[in-house]
Design an enzyme around this catalytic site. Structure first.
Site, short mmCIF file in Angstrom:
data_model
loop_
_atom_site.label_atom_id
_atom_site.label_comp_id
_atom_site.label_asym_id
_atom_site.label_seq_id
_atom_site.Cartn_x
_atom_site.Cartn_y
_atom_site.Cartn_z
N HIS A 18 0.79 -1.07 0.08
CA HIS A 18 -0.01 -0.13 -0.12
C HIS A 18 0.79 1.27 -0.08
CE1 HIS A 18 -0.08 -0.61 4.89
NE2 HIS A 18 1.11 0.22 4.41
N HIS A 65 -1.85 4.81 9.76
CA HIS A 65 -0.34 5.10 9.94
C HIS A 65 -0.56 6.35 10.61
CE1 HIS A 65 -0.10 2.48 6.37
NE2 HIS A 65 1.16 2.36 6.73
N HIS A 198 9.90 -4.00 4.46
CA HIS A 198 10.43 -2.61 4.39
C HIS A 198 10.65 -1.91 5.88
CE1 HIS A 198 6.18 -2.20 4.67
NE2 HIS A 198 6.27 -0.85 4.60
N GLU A 245 3.87 -5.22 8.80
CA GLU A 245 2.27 -5.29 8.31
C GLU A 245 2.08 -6.34 7.57
OE1 GLU A 245 2.71 -0.39 7.03
OE2 GLU A 245 3.03 -1.92 5.53
C1 DHB Z 1 6.23 3.30 2.18
C2 DHB Z 1 5.54 2.15 2.67
C3 DHB Z 1 4.39 1.93 3.66
O1 DHB Z 1 4.12 0.97 3.67
C4 DHB Z 1 3.97 3.12 4.01
O2 DHB Z 1 2.93 2.97 4.75
C5 DHB Z 1 4.62 4.36 3.76
C6 DHB Z 1 5.43 4.35 2.82
C7 DHB Z 1 7.29 3.39 1.33
O3 DHB Z 1 7.87 2.39 0.89
O4 DHB Z 1 7.61 4.55 1.03
FE FE Z 2 2.58 1.18 5.50
#
Ligand code: DHB
Ligand code: FE
Length: 284
Positions: A18, A65, A198, A245
């Site tokens: 997302h 978030h 990530h 997540e």
């Molecule tokens: C990014 C990834 C995410 O899951 C999010 O909520 C905000 C930013 C990213 O990789 O930039």
């Molecule tokens: Fe996210």
């Protein structure tokens, strides 16, 4: 075998990253750019599957978030029961989407079911939705408003202590039972968002773990319990502080219940800072 028309049917699940930048690429019509094409191409078959399946309602499992819930009030699990869900600016510079209609009767059927199963959730009769809902909806229905009513379910993947993967799987299974007992002729799709690996901040910013992502994608098909061996801290270590997540995907897999068939997956690194993935599972 004909499906029983008297109760809701869970047709399958779509799990997707997302990343806000996807919203920027959609707004800027950059889907065909070399950077974006391998990502967006992964959704062509997903949309074809959705067109075949014709869901009436979507349960969207995601993490907020900091838009609707901030660190001062952070429910572990929250279930939306609003007539409409409004998306709002989070500061990413991406467009908001028009309000999305809620399926309030399905929301309350889920709330009744999970509370009966002793999940002490927060119910939200007003709930702002962030990019974790708006971006996947735009990916799945790019040509207009989604033709479904939604039930957003928010999981705390942000502020520790987080729910365990085991708890997330059980929560999903409880939601699934509630849907299967809901007396309505309704086709329900599960949309889980976030991940895969990530990490946006700190010394490990940019951390991605393709091996662990593959393990998760494989386990989610028919061995989701494998993922419950990891504590949420171990998930942070393996997938990154936002890669956790994946808990949303585990809830989503629990909703589908028993055996599943993988219809498709696409995995592409990186989109922004994220190992992006989409996976479609059909309830077998
Ligand atoms: C990014 C990834 C995410 O899951 C999010 O909520 C905000 C930013 C990213 O990789 O930039
Ligand atoms: Fe996210």
């Amino acid at each position: 075998m004909q499906a029983d028309p008297r109760v809701a049917k869970l047709i399958g699940g779509i799990s997707s990253s997302h990343v806000p930048a996807i919203g920027g690429a959609i707004a800027g019509k950059r889907q065909g750019d070399p950077y974006w094409k391998p990502f967006f191409d992964g959704f062509v078959a997903v949309r074809a599957w959705l067109e075949q399946q014709r869901p009436d309602a979507a349960i969207v499992v995601y993490n907020d978030h900091g838009l609707n819930f901030f660190l001062d009030k952070m429910p572990t699990f929250a279930v939306g029961a609003a007539p409409w869900y409004v998306s709002a600016d989070e500061g990413w510079g991406i467009p908001t989407i028009p309000p999305v209609p809620g399926d309030q009767l399905l929301s309350w059927a889920i709330i009744d079911g999970v509370v009966e199963d002793e999940f002490d959730i927060v119910t939200c009769q007003e709930m702002l939705i962030d990019h974790a809902v708006s971006v996947p909806l735009q990916l799945l229905w790019p040509d207009g408003p989604p033709p479904v009513r939604i039930v957003p379910i928010s999981v705390n993947t942000v502020q520790h202590p987080l729910p365990s993967a085991a708890r997330c799987l059980k929560f999903g299974q409880s939601i699934g039972r509630a849907v299967r007992e809901y007396a309505a002729d309704l086709r329900v799709v599960v949309i889980s968002t976030g991940g895969l690996s990530h990490q946006l901040e700190g010394e490990r910013a940019g951390f991605i773990n393709p091996e662990f992502d593959a393990l998760c994608l494989n386990a989610l098909v028919n061995e989701p319990a494998k993922l419950t061996a990891y504590s949420s801290r171990e998930l942070v270590a393996l997938a990154g502080s936002q890669g956790v997540e994946i808990l949303n995907w585990i809830v989503g897999r629990g909703i589908l219940g028993g055996a599943a068939r993988e219809v498709l997956r696409n995995y592409h690194v990186p989109i922004s800072n994220t190992a992006s993935a989409v996976q479609v599972l059909e309830a077998a």
